[in-house]
Design a protein around this motif. Sequence first.
Motif, PDB file in Angstrom:
ATOM      1  N   TRP A 136    -111.460  -1.139  -3.716  1.00 53.10           N
ATOM      2  CA  TRP A 136    -111.036  -0.261  -2.620  1.00 53.10           C
ATOM      3  C   TRP A 136    -112.162  -0.065  -1.610  1.00 53.10           C
ATOM      4  CZ3 TRP A 136    -112.197   4.866  -1.009  1.00 53.10           C
ATOM      5  CH2 TRP A 136    -111.237   5.440  -0.149  1.00 53.10           C
ATOM      6  N   LEU A 137    -113.392   0.189  -2.111  1.00 55.89           N
ATOM      7  CA  LEU A 137    -114.540   0.368  -1.213  1.00 55.89           C
ATOM      8  C   LEU A 137    -114.787  -0.891  -0.393  1.00 55.89           C
ATOM      9  CD1 LEU A 137    -117.080   2.274  -3.476  1.00 55.89           C
ATOM     10  CD2 LEU A 137    -116.022   3.130  -1.395  1.00 55.89           C
ATOM     11  N   ALA A 138    -114.677  -2.045  -1.057  1.00 59.01           N
ATOM     12  CA  ALA A 138    -114.878  -3.313  -0.352  1.00 59.01           C
ATOM     13  C   ALA A 138    -113.794  -3.498   0.706  1.00 59.01           C
ATOM     14  CB  ALA A 138    -114.873  -4.468  -1.350  1.00 59.01           C
ATOM     15  N   ALA A 139    -112.574  -3.056   0.393  1.00 56.96           N
ATOM     16  CA  ALA A 139    -111.471  -3.186   1.346  1.00 56.96           C
ATOM     17  C   ALA A 139    -111.720  -2.337   2.592  1.00 56.96           C
ATOM     18  CB  ALA A 139    -110.153  -2.782   0.686  1.00 56.96           C
ATOM     19  N   VAL A 140    -112.298  -1.136   2.401  1.00 54.08           N
ATOM     20  CA  VAL A 140    -112.634  -0.301   3.551  1.00 54.08           C
ATOM     21  C   VAL A 140    -113.683  -0.999   4.393  1.00 54.08           C
ATOM     22  CG1 VAL A 140    -113.557   1.906   4.327  1.00 54.08           C
ATOM     23  CG2 VAL A 140    -112.118   1.812   2.297  1.00 54.08           C
ATOM     24  N   ALA A 141    -114.703  -1.559   3.735  1.00 52.09           N
ATOM     25  CA  ALA A 141    -115.785  -2.237   4.452  1.00 52.09           C
ATOM     26  C   ALA A 141    -115.261  -3.452   5.191  1.00 52.09           C
ATOM     27  CB  ALA A 141    -116.888  -2.643   3.471  1.00 52.09           C
ATOM     28  N   HIS A 162    -107.231   3.711   8.100  1.00 52.76           N
ATOM     29  CA  HIS A 162    -108.549   3.109   7.913  1.00 52.76           C
ATOM     30  C   HIS A 162    -109.629   3.868   8.671  1.00 52.76           C
ATOM     31  CE1 HIS A 162    -111.839   0.241   8.891  1.00 52.76           C
ATOM     32  NE2 HIS A 162    -111.731  -0.001   7.612  1.00 52.76           N
ATOM     33  N   VAL A 204    -110.676   7.076   6.881  1.00 57.57           N
ATOM     34  CA  VAL A 204    -111.436   6.815   5.652  1.00 57.57           C
ATOM     35  C   VAL A 204    -112.819   6.278   5.985  1.00 57.57           C
ATOM     36  CG1 VAL A 204    -111.493   5.487   3.528  1.00 57.57           C
ATOM     37  CG2 VAL A 204    -109.339   6.415   4.335  1.00 57.57           C
ATOM     38  N   ILE A 251    -116.401   7.848   4.866  1.00 58.99           N
ATOM     39  CA  ILE A 251    -117.446   7.153   4.132  1.00 58.99           C
ATOM     40  C   ILE A 251    -118.693   7.034   4.998  1.00 58.99           C
ATOM     41  CG2 ILE A 251    -118.126   4.968   3.070  1.00 58.99           C
ATOM     42  CD1 ILE A 251    -115.297   4.545   2.222  1.00 58.99           C
ATOM     43  N   THR A 259    -121.621  -4.838  -5.150  1.00 64.78           N
ATOM     44  CA  THR A 259    -120.478  -4.872  -4.230  1.00 64.78           C
ATOM     45  C   THR A 259    -120.208  -3.501  -3.636  1.00 64.78           C
ATOM     46  OG1 THR A 259    -119.520  -6.553  -5.673  1.00 64.78           O
ATOM     47  CG2 THR A 259    -118.100  -5.636  -3.980  1.00 64.78           C
ATOM     48  N   ALA A 260    -120.189  -2.483  -4.507  1.00 66.82           N
ATOM     49  CA  ALA A 260    -119.881  -1.129  -4.037  1.00 66.82           C
ATOM     50  C   ALA A 260    -120.942  -0.640  -3.056  1.00 66.82           C
ATOM     51  CB  ALA A 260    -119.772  -0.182  -5.224  1.00 66.82           C
ATOM     52  N   SER A 295    -120.704  -2.399   0.234  1.00 70.10           N
ATOM     53  CA  SER A 295    -119.543  -1.922   0.984  1.00 70.10           C
ATOM     54  C   SER A 295    -119.856  -0.607   1.680  1.00 70.10           C
ATOM     55  CB  SER A 295    -118.343  -1.737   0.059  1.00 70.10           C
ATOM     56  OG  SER A 295    -118.012  -2.932  -0.578  1.00 70.10           O
ATOM     57  N   THR A 352    -122.205  -1.128   4.490  1.00 71.93           N
ATOM     58  CA  THR A 352    -121.541  -1.787   5.626  1.00 71.93           C
ATOM     59  C   THR A 352    -120.804  -0.776   6.472  1.00 71.93           C
ATOM     60  OG1 THR A 352    -121.208  -3.741   4.251  1.00 71.93           O
ATOM     61  CG2 THR A 352    -119.926  -3.614   6.275  1.00 71.93           C
ATOM     62  N   VAL A 353    -120.101   0.149   5.820  1.00 72.90           N
ATOM     63  CA  VAL A 353    -119.350   1.146   6.572  1.00 72.90           C
ATOM     64  C   VAL A 353    -120.288   2.122   7.261  1.00 72.90           C
ATOM     65  CG1 VAL A 353    -117.666   3.002   6.394  1.00 72.90           C
ATOM     66  CG2 VAL A 353    -117.398   0.960   5.010  1.00 72.90           C
TER      67      VAL A 353
END
Lengths: 111, 124
Positions: free
Chosen positions: A23-28, B52, B55, B59, B114-115, B118, B121-122
Motif C-alpha cells: 500500500w505504501l509503495a502504491a502511494v509512492a 491519492h 493520503v 504521508i 521498500t516501505a 516509499s 519518495t512521498v
Amino acid sequence: MLSILHRLTGVALGAGAMLLVYWLAAVAGGPETFDTAQALFGSVPGRLLLFGWTFAFFFHFCNGIRHLFWDAGFGFALPTVYGSGWVVVVASVALTLASWMLGYAMRGGWA
Amino acid sequence: MSRRSALGRVRGLGSAREGVGHWWAQRLTAMALVPLTGWFAVSAATLAGADHATVAAWIGSPVVAGLLILLVLATMYHAYLGLQVVIEDYVHHEGWKLALLLFVQAFSILLVLTALLSILTVLF
C-alpha cells in the motif's frame, strides 16, 4: 487456546504487513497505482481480508498487552488469567467493529 | 571427565541457542508498538475512502512520515523476532530452520527497504 491464537494472529499480521508495504509503495507510485491498490482492498474479498486482519490486529494488540502485564509480574492468579482472557476477546471484537464503523462513517455510508 | 567449564556446558542449549537479548528486544518493540499502532489504526480509519492527494499529503507531512518510519521499523523487527520464535519452535530440521530464518530475515529487510523508500519518495 488464546496463546496459540496469539501466535496465529502474529503470523497473520506478519503476512498482512506485506500488504501494508504494498500500500505504501502504491502511494509512492502515484494516483494510478494508488487507485489500483484501493480498488483491490475495496473489493469484497479485499474487505473481508481487511476485516479479518483488523480482528487479528486488535486481538494480538490486546493479548500482547496482557502478555506485557505478565512480564511485569502481574495477573498470574488463575481466575485473573481467565478474566483477562475474556476482556481481551471482548475488547478485540469491540475494537474491530468500532474501527470499521468509524471507517464507514468517514466514507459517508455503507458503499 | 570433561574439561568444559560449568558455563560452557549450559550455554547454547535449546532450539534457539541464545535468547535473552531477543526476549527484551521483543518486549521493547511491543511497548513502542502499542502507541504507534494505536495511532496508525485511528489514522487509517479516518483516512478511509480518501483519494491519492489526501493520503499523499498525510504521508508527506514530516511528523507523520517520521511516525510511519518508526512504525515500519518497530513492526518489522517485532514481526521478525516473533517469526524467528515460531520457526525455531516448529522446524526441527537444522538445515530447514536455518534456511527459513535466513529467508525471513532477507524478506524483512527487503520489506523495510521498500516501505522506507516509499515514505521518503512521498516526503520529498
